[in-house]
Write a protein that holds these residues in place. Structure first.
Motif, PDB file in Angstrom:
ATOM      1  N   GLU A  29       0.827  -1.206   0.000  1.00  0.00           N
ATOM      2  CA  GLU A  29       0.000   0.000   0.000  1.00  0.00           C
ATOM      3  C   GLU A  29       0.862   1.257   0.000  1.00  0.00           C
ATOM      4  OE1 GLU A  29      -3.593   1.811  -0.479  1.00  0.00           O
ATOM      5  OE2 GLU A  29      -3.140  -0.326  -0.542  1.00  0.00           O
ATOM      6  N   THR A  35       2.367   1.610  -3.537  1.00  0.00           N
ATOM      7  CA  THR A  35       1.315   1.990  -4.481  1.00  0.00           C
ATOM      8  C   THR A  35       0.947   3.459  -4.322  1.00  0.00           C
ATOM      9  OG1 THR A  35       0.441  -0.267  -4.480  1.00  0.00           O
ATOM     10  CG2 THR A  35      -1.044   1.481  -5.261  1.00  0.00           C
ATOM     11  N   HIS A  36       0.784   3.892  -3.100  1.00  0.00           N
ATOM     12  CA  HIS A  36       0.425   5.287  -2.829  1.00  0.00           C
ATOM     13  C   HIS A  36       1.526   6.231  -3.308  1.00  0.00           C
ATOM     14  CE1 HIS A  36      -1.777   8.438  -0.713  1.00  0.00           C
ATOM     15  NE2 HIS A  36      -0.594   8.881  -0.293  1.00  0.00           N
TER      16      HIS A  36
END
Length: 105
Positions: free
Chosen positions: A78, A81-82
């Motif tokens: 995460e 990805t962010h």
């Protein structure tokens, strides 16, 4: 309690002793050990984020430290990805390659 860091002295102790001391005793010995202020888990997320945005080789070592500090595979995925949207797609690809090696498939 945080593990005693010796990487500075191990790698640079003879060549740059003051830098090694600051790395081991101040950065890791004092700042990272203030877990009453911020957990090692959260410090790892911040550190990996910063290193990923810079594209520096220390990312690998700190991603391993992050795993030891309880950062899960899902959290790392995460995070990468962010940050892909803020730091660049190629840096995210490189970080995912490291993450796969460290966290497994």
């Amino acid at each position: 309690m945080a593990k005693k860091q010796t990487a500075g002295r191990d790698n640079l102790g003879d060549f740059a002793p003051k830098f090694a001391e600051l790395n081991d005793d101040v950065l890791f010995g004092e700042v990272w050990s203030r877990e009453d202020k911020m957990s090692a888990h959260d410090r790892s997320l911040i550190t990996v984020s910063s290193l990923l945005t810079q594209g520096v080789p220390q990312l690998e070592a700190h991603m391993k430290i992050a795993k030891q500090n309880g950062v899960t595979k899902d959290e790392m995925v995460e995070l990468i990805t962010h940050l892909a949207f803020y730091t660049g797609w190629p840096k995210a690809w490189s970080a995912f390659t490291l993450a796969k090696e460290i966290y497994g498939d």
